[in-house]
Write a protein that holds these residues in place. Sequence first.
Motif, short mmCIF file in Angstrom:
data_model
loop_
_atom_site.label_atom_id
_atom_site.label_comp_id
_atom_site.label_asym_id
_atom_site.label_seq_id
_atom_site.Cartn_x
_atom_site.Cartn_y
_atom_site.Cartn_z
N THR A 112 1.00 -1.27 0.01
CA THR A 112 0.01 0.04 0.02
C THR A 112 0.86 1.38 -0.09
OG1 THR A 112 -1.73 1.19 1.23
CG2 THR A 112 -0.14 -0.02 2.44
N THR A 113 0.23 2.27 -0.67
CA THR A 113 1.14 3.56 -0.54
C THR A 113 0.73 4.54 0.61
OG1 THR A 113 -0.51 4.42 -2.09
CG2 THR A 113 1.50 3.46 -3.10
N GLN A 114 -0.39 4.07 1.18
CA GLN A 114 -1.23 4.78 2.45
C GLN A 114 -0.14 4.69 3.61
OE1 GLN A 114 -3.87 6.72 1.84
NE2 GLN A 114 -3.55 6.20 -0.16
N VAL A 115 0.54 5.67 4.20
CA VAL A 115 1.11 5.79 5.29
C VAL A 115 0.24 5.43 6.61
CG1 VAL A 115 2.98 6.78 6.74
CG2 VAL A 115 2.84 7.39 4.15
N PRO A 116 0.69 4.18 7.24
CA PRO A 116 -0.36 4.02 8.47
C PRO A 116 -0.08 5.04 9.52
CG PRO A 116 1.50 2.37 8.31
CD PRO A 116 1.65 3.43 7.01
N LYS A 117 -1.24 5.63 10.22
CA LYS A 117 -1.10 6.31 11.37
C LYS A 117 -1.24 5.39 12.61
CE LYS A 117 -0.55 10.26 9.28
NZ LYS A 117 0.94 11.00 9.61
N THR A 118 -1.57 4.22 12.51
CA THR A 118 -1.59 3.11 13.49
C THR A 118 -0.42 2.42 13.10
OG1 THR A 118 -4.03 3.37 14.04
CG2 THR A 118 -2.84 1.51 14.69
N ILE A 119 0.31 2.08 14.02
CA ILE A 119 1.48 1.11 13.79
C ILE A 119 1.30 -0.09 14.81
CG2 ILE A 119 3.87 0.95 14.07
CD1 ILE A 119 4.27 3.81 13.59
N PHE A 162 0.44 3.66 18.67
CA PHE A 162 1.06 2.52 18.60
C PHE A 162 0.23 1.39 19.31
CE2 PHE A 162 5.32 4.86 19.53
CZ PHE A 162 5.48 5.00 18.36
N LEU A 163 -0.30 0.49 18.72
CA LEU A 163 -1.16 -0.64 19.17
C LEU A 163 -0.41 -1.97 19.34
CD1 LEU A 163 -4.35 -0.76 19.71
CD2 LEU A 163 -4.68 -1.88 17.55
N ILE A 164 -0.63 -2.46 20.39
CA ILE A 164 0.15 -3.66 20.92
C ILE A 164 -0.93 -4.93 20.62
CG2 ILE A 164 1.45 -4.83 22.59
CD1 ILE A 164 2.76 -2.17 21.83
N LEU A 165 -0.35 -5.84 19.56
CA LEU A 165 -1.10 -6.94 19.54
C LEU A 165 -0.49 -8.17 20.26
CD1 LEU A 165 -1.84 -6.46 15.70
CD2 LEU A 165 -3.05 -5.68 17.76
N ASN A 166 -1.23 -9.06 21.08
CA ASN A 166 -0.68 -10.23 21.65
C ASN A 166 -0.92 -11.34 20.79
OD1 ASN A 166 0.33 -12.18 23.34
ND2 ASN A 166 -1.01 -11.47 25.12
N GLY A 167 0.04 -11.67 19.99
CA GLY A 167 -0.15 -12.84 18.82
C GLY A 167 0.07 -14.22 19.18
N MET A 168 -0.58 -14.97 18.77
CA MET A 168 -0.27 -16.31 19.36
C MET A 168 1.42 -16.86 18.61
SD MET A 168 -1.75 -18.76 15.95
CE MET A 168 -0.93 -19.04 14.40
N PHE A 169 1.60 -17.76 19.33
CA PHE A 169 3.08 -18.26 19.32
C PHE A 169 3.38 -18.87 17.78
CE2 PHE A 169 6.27 -21.53 19.16
CZ PHE A 169 7.43 -21.01 19.47
N THR A 170 4.27 -18.28 17.08
CA THR A 170 4.72 -18.89 15.78
C THR A 170 6.15 -19.08 15.63
OG1 THR A 170 5.12 -16.84 14.62
CG2 THR A 170 2.89 -17.22 14.76
#
Length: 288
Positions: A112-119, A162-170
Amino acid sequence: MPGKSRFAIAESGMKSFFKQNPRNVFSREQLNEIFEERRIAWNLPASTTDLRFIEQLQKRGILTKIEILFDGYINKKERYITADAHEFEIATSLINKSYLSHYSAMFLNGLTTQVPKTIYITFEQSKKTGGNRQLTQEAIDAAFAKPQRRAITEAIYGDFSFLILNGMFTGRAGIHSIDNIPVTNLERTLIDITVRPSYAGGIYSVLEAYQNALSSISLNKLVATLDNLDFIYPYHQAVGFYLERAGYSGKKLEELRSRKQAFKFYLTYEMMEKDFSEDWQLYYPKGM
């Protein structure tokens, strides 16, 4: 006239050190390590403490201190940054072993060329063993009738969130580095945004990412990553649907299509009006 202080004499060397350092964001602990390693080379006074060292770095404009305040369970973070520090670097410095994902990864991987404001900053849970992996159609229907769950741990930094995501173990599957920033690679990014489309601007943005990826994607790597992640939900049906809608055709698509389709699945959450793909046994928004 008094002579120059040792700090003043060492200033050019300090500036050169931080200018040449590939890192632009530092924690207090990292600066303490640099102080211990470099104090003799810089001929700093024996009475100098690590706190005094950090104060001088700020006073001389070499580093700037910033504070990141979170909503949620994460405490306030302080970081020391150079003038060249980017928000992406700051983001991944906040959580140990974290990486950028979803819309942030779409941007960094050229989808995407859209600069994300949420990281989006993902860190992985510990590996879990066992557990109930049985799936029923009723459970799938109930889960996707609701809104997608959203992370609640967030911090505002300037114009960015800044949004913190608690992801599954990979095991950090599909993570690579772009300009020293850990981020999901092209194939892992496509899978992640298929799983959580609201972290990617919605399903039409996801479809556009698939279209933009067609010229550079490795379908072998995409399918291998999907298998490695071992989701309980049949996300291969959604991935195949996106690939087909994006214009891909080939053996790997047929391989995905021929896989077991024991359940009717959903492209996204909380759809009011739905169409159904017989090929992929998949509900998707009406008119898509």
